[in-house]
Motif scaffolding. Sequence first.
Motif, PDB file in Angstrom:
ATOM      1  N   GLY A 203      50.924  27.861  51.431  1.00 52.86           N
ATOM      2  CA  GLY A 203      50.673  29.217  50.967  1.00 52.86           C
ATOM      3  C   GLY A 203      49.203  29.542  51.065  1.00 52.86           C
ATOM      4  O   GLY A 203      48.369  28.665  51.328  1.00 52.86           O
ATOM      5  N   PHE A 204      48.877  30.816  50.861  1.00 49.61           N
ATOM      6  CA  PHE A 204      47.499  31.284  50.880  1.00 49.61           C
ATOM      7  C   PHE A 204      47.130  31.858  49.516  1.00 49.61           C
ATOM      8  O   PHE A 204      47.919  32.578  48.899  1.00 49.61           O
ATOM      9  N   ASP A 205      45.915  31.565  49.055  1.00 47.89           N
ATOM     10  CA  ASP A 205      45.284  32.268  47.948  1.00 47.89           C
ATOM     11  C   ASP A 205      44.208  33.173  48.545  1.00 47.89           C
ATOM     12  O   ASP A 205      43.821  33.021  49.710  1.00 47.89           O
ATOM     13  N   ILE A 206      43.719  34.122  47.753  1.00 50.36           N
ATOM     14  CA  ILE A 206      42.551  34.870  48.191  1.00 50.36           C
ATOM     15  C   ILE A 206      41.327  33.964  48.027  1.00 50.36           C
ATOM     16  O   ILE A 206      41.280  33.128  47.113  1.00 50.36           O
ATOM     17  N   THR A 207      40.361  34.080  48.915  1.00 51.80           N
ATOM     18  CA  THR A 207      39.216  33.157  48.933  1.00 51.80           C
ATOM     19  C   THR A 207      38.521  33.049  47.585  1.00 51.80           C
ATOM     20  O   THR A 207      38.113  31.967  47.167  1.00 51.80           O
ATOM     21  N   VAL A 208      38.404  34.171  46.893  1.00 57.09           N
ATOM     22  CA  VAL A 208      37.666  34.154  45.631  1.00 57.09           C
ATOM     23  C   VAL A 208      38.426  33.433  44.517  1.00 57.09           C
ATOM     24  O   VAL A 208      37.887  33.230  43.422  1.00 57.09           O
ATOM     25  N   ALA A 209      39.691  33.041  44.794  1.00 55.88           N
ATOM     26  CA  ALA A 209      40.441  32.226  43.841  1.00 55.88           C
ATOM     27  C   ALA A 209      40.415  30.749  44.225  1.00 55.88           C
ATOM     28  O   ALA A 209      40.957  29.913  43.499  1.00 55.88           O
ATOM     29  N   SER A 210      39.780  30.430  45.353  1.00 54.80           N
ATOM     30  CA  SER A 210      39.715  29.048  45.817  1.00 54.80           C
ATOM     31  C   SER A 210      38.870  28.183  44.887  1.00 54.80           C
ATOM     32  O   SER A 210      37.864  28.634  44.334  1.00 54.80           O
ATOM     33  N   GLU A 211      39.266  26.925  44.746  1.00 49.04           N
ATOM     34  CA  GLU A 211      38.446  26.012  43.949  1.00 49.04           C
ATOM     35  C   GLU A 211      37.098  25.779  44.622  1.00 49.04           C
ATOM     36  O   GLU A 211      36.107  25.496  43.943  1.00 49.04           O
ATOM     37  N   ILE A 212      37.045  25.910  45.944  1.00 55.65           N
ATOM     38  CA  ILE A 212      35.757  25.790  46.634  1.00 55.65           C
ATOM     39  C   ILE A 212      34.791  26.859  46.116  1.00 55.65           C
ATOM     40  O   ILE A 212      33.604  26.602  45.887  1.00 55.65           O
ATOM     41  N   MET A 213      35.299  28.079  45.902  1.00 55.85           N
ATOM     42  CA  MET A 213      34.453  29.136  45.356  1.00 55.85           C
ATOM     43  C   MET A 213      33.971  28.782  43.954  1.00 55.85           C
ATOM     44  O   MET A 213      32.786  28.955  43.620  1.00 55.85           O
ATOM     45  N   ALA A 214      34.871  28.276  43.113  1.00 56.92           N
ATOM     46  CA  ALA A 214      34.482  27.913  41.745  1.00 56.92           C
ATOM     47  C   ALA A 214      33.452  26.790  41.760  1.00 56.92           C
ATOM     48  O   ALA A 214      32.461  26.822  41.017  1.00 56.92           O
ATOM     49  N   VAL A 215      33.678  25.784  42.602  1.00 55.11           N
ATOM     50  CA  VAL A 215      32.738  24.669  42.735  1.00 55.11           C
ATOM     51  C   VAL A 215      31.380  25.177  43.215  1.00 55.11           C
ATOM     52  O   VAL A 215      30.326  24.795  42.698  1.00 55.11           O
ATOM     53  N   PHE A 216      31.407  26.029  44.213  1.00 49.80           N
ATOM     54  CA  PHE A 216      30.197  26.636  44.779  1.00 49.80           C
ATOM     55  C   PHE A 216      29.378  27.313  43.686  1.00 49.80           C
ATOM     56  O   PHE A 216      28.146  27.223  43.648  1.00 49.80           O
ATOM     57  N   CYS A 217      30.062  28.005  42.778  1.00 52.41           N
ATOM     58  CA  CYS A 217      29.369  28.791  41.758  1.00 52.41           C
ATOM     59  C   CYS A 217      28.964  27.994  40.529  1.00 52.41           C
ATOM     60  O   CYS A 217      28.179  28.491  39.714  1.00 52.41           O
ATOM     61  N   LEU A 218      29.477  26.790  40.368  1.00 53.49           N
ATOM     62  CA  LEU A 218      29.137  25.987  39.194  1.00 53.49           C
ATOM     63  C   LEU A 218      28.277  24.770  39.527  1.00 53.49           C
ATOM     64  O   LEU A 218      27.934  23.987  38.643  1.00 53.49           O
ATOM     65  N   SER A 219      27.891  24.627  40.787  1.00 55.98           N
ATOM     66  CA  SER A 219      27.057  23.494  41.198  1.00 55.98           C
ATOM     67  C   SER A 219      25.583  23.817  41.023  1.00 55.98           C
ATOM     68  O   SER A 219      25.162  24.963  41.199  1.00 55.98           O
ATOM     69  N   THR A 220      24.803  22.802  40.697  1.00 54.57           N
ATOM     70  CA  THR A 220      23.379  22.998  40.436  1.00 54.57           C
ATOM     71  C   THR A 220      22.484  22.549  41.589  1.00 54.57           C
ATOM     72  O   THR A 220      21.283  22.813  41.577  1.00 54.57           O
ATOM     73  N   SER A 221      23.060  21.879  42.586  1.00 54.29           N
ATOM     74  CA  SER A 221      22.298  21.392  43.738  1.00 54.29           C
ATOM     75  C   SER A 221      23.286  21.017  44.831  1.00 54.29           C
ATOM     76  O   SER A 221      24.506  20.942  44.595  1.00 54.29           O
ATOM     77  N   LEU A 222      22.787  20.765  46.035  1.00 56.03           N
ATOM     78  CA  LEU A 222      23.667  20.320  47.113  1.00 56.03           C
ATOM     79  C   LEU A 222      24.336  18.989  46.774  1.00 56.03           C
ATOM     80  O   LEU A 222      25.502  18.765  47.084  1.00 56.03           O
TER      81      LEU A 222
END
Length: 559
Positions: A197-216
């Motif tokens: 199935g597909f989710d919308i990108t902004v619901a992806s865990e990658i997006m959440a991880v991207f926004c909660l990470s403090t460094s590479l």
Amino acid sequence: MTEKAKPLTDLQIATEAVMQPIGEIAKKAGIPEEAVEPYGRYKAKIDIDKLPVSKKNGKVVLVSATSPTPAGEGKSTVTVGLADALSKLGEKSMIALREPSLGPVMGIKGGAAGGGYAQVLPMEEINLHFNGDIHAITTANNALSAMIDNHLHQGNALNIDPRRITWKRVLDMNDRALRHVTVGLGGPAQGVPREDGFDITVASEIMAVFCLSTSLTDLKERISQIVIGYTYDKEAVTVRDLGVEGALTLLLKEAFKPNLVQTIEGTPALIHGGPFANIAHGCNSLIATNTARQLADIVVTEAGFGSDLGAEKFMDIKARIGGFSPDAIVLVTTIRALKMHGGVAKTDLNAENVQAVKDGIANLDKHIETVRAFGVEPVIALNRFITDSHDELQFVLSHCKEKGVRAALTDVWGQGGEGGIELAKHVLSLLEEPNQFAPLYDVEQPVLEKITTIVQKVYGGKGVILTDKARKDLLAIESNGWDILPICMAKTQYSFSDDPKKLGRPEDFTITIREIIPKLGAGFLVCLTGDIMTMPGLPKKPAALSMDVDDKGNAIGLM
């Protein structure tokens, strides 16, 4: 008699605005030239590793709102206008906002860069693709999907059960036809057939991880912890097991740099990351917020939808992970929204109806209570529309005074920063006072106890019901030791309850949790309620029907 001129649209105002070169905006923000990576004349990425070391921690002003309505409340507009007003008062302010998703832009919303004379620019580019960040997140997400299916095709050394793969592909568009698909059809050379199935990108865990990470480094570690599914023995399989966290981080390394733009009045703004608030945690990237705190004395940021969704997650998830607290919270409301919560149809909002405002004010009261439950005092921004009557406005202002809450009439759409001066003064006054901010729950509490705390203290509900599926999910979460994570509620934005039709301030309701999904990379548990979808659909008349481009490449109909 001359015909009264129609007011300019947001797009017309944005098009006529004179922007400063992005280098000038960077200089105003205190960003050295070597840290600025221009994307054209008016946008840039910021290399945070080249910023001067600073011990500054600017104060954070969070802008939230009452429960949203189809009438629109103007939360992003007030966020931008407030920052401009603070700049007019001599404060070194900066904005931190989410990136718009093409799903809502082409769907029901039309755009998300503020409005009127309180916009971030270049508005057209911010709403369409904007430096490719969301596309990079889409690519990283789908690269992981490709790696999973390739692993199955190449012998499945990890013993992954294709029926228990939880990772989905994504697309940054509302496309209900992709919610449930079958992949791998066509014979052995095409892979292993399975449901997907597909989710919308902004619901992806990658997006959440991207926004909660403090460094590479943190980004790569969080990606490695993402659970993609389970083996035939029901053991969790992570990205680390697949060994692709490095490749996915590589795809994201440029996108991870915050984006610098400007308001119409030249206030610096960082726009970075964009998780939905009714599905994910609804806040811009932590790295953008922290960068703004290093550079400015006051950072004005927002969280999606009302205080029951974005603001709750900002305080219970983002602030907890980021190690900071909001110093003030602005609640945006409108006469139009309060009328709808008081039972007035959208078609009848232009007519004066003080009684409907009185009936709907209970929604505002609950949001005030919610903010105060976190130990922070709110300021009410009454966002003015031309159809608001004097009596309607005065009722709300008097009501706030009786409640002991600061309130200001704002008109930043029509006047820019000047229309937010009173609000800015209230905010500055509040910033001088200490608060007792604290998250609502301890992560060590049992999962059901944490969910119940949110339902009772934030939504005003009486309790929680778990479906059989949710109970099984909870048992698995507890057995794996994942129960010490914060809660991310996926709930309708229109109501405190899980029924979008129950407007105002519903009482004596329960919230039904139908599924609990562990998001170990993001570091929270997603609780799906009601009929909330992780892949929205387009409305009957999408905003895209009004959009076009002229022969010179200028956008038309982008709101």
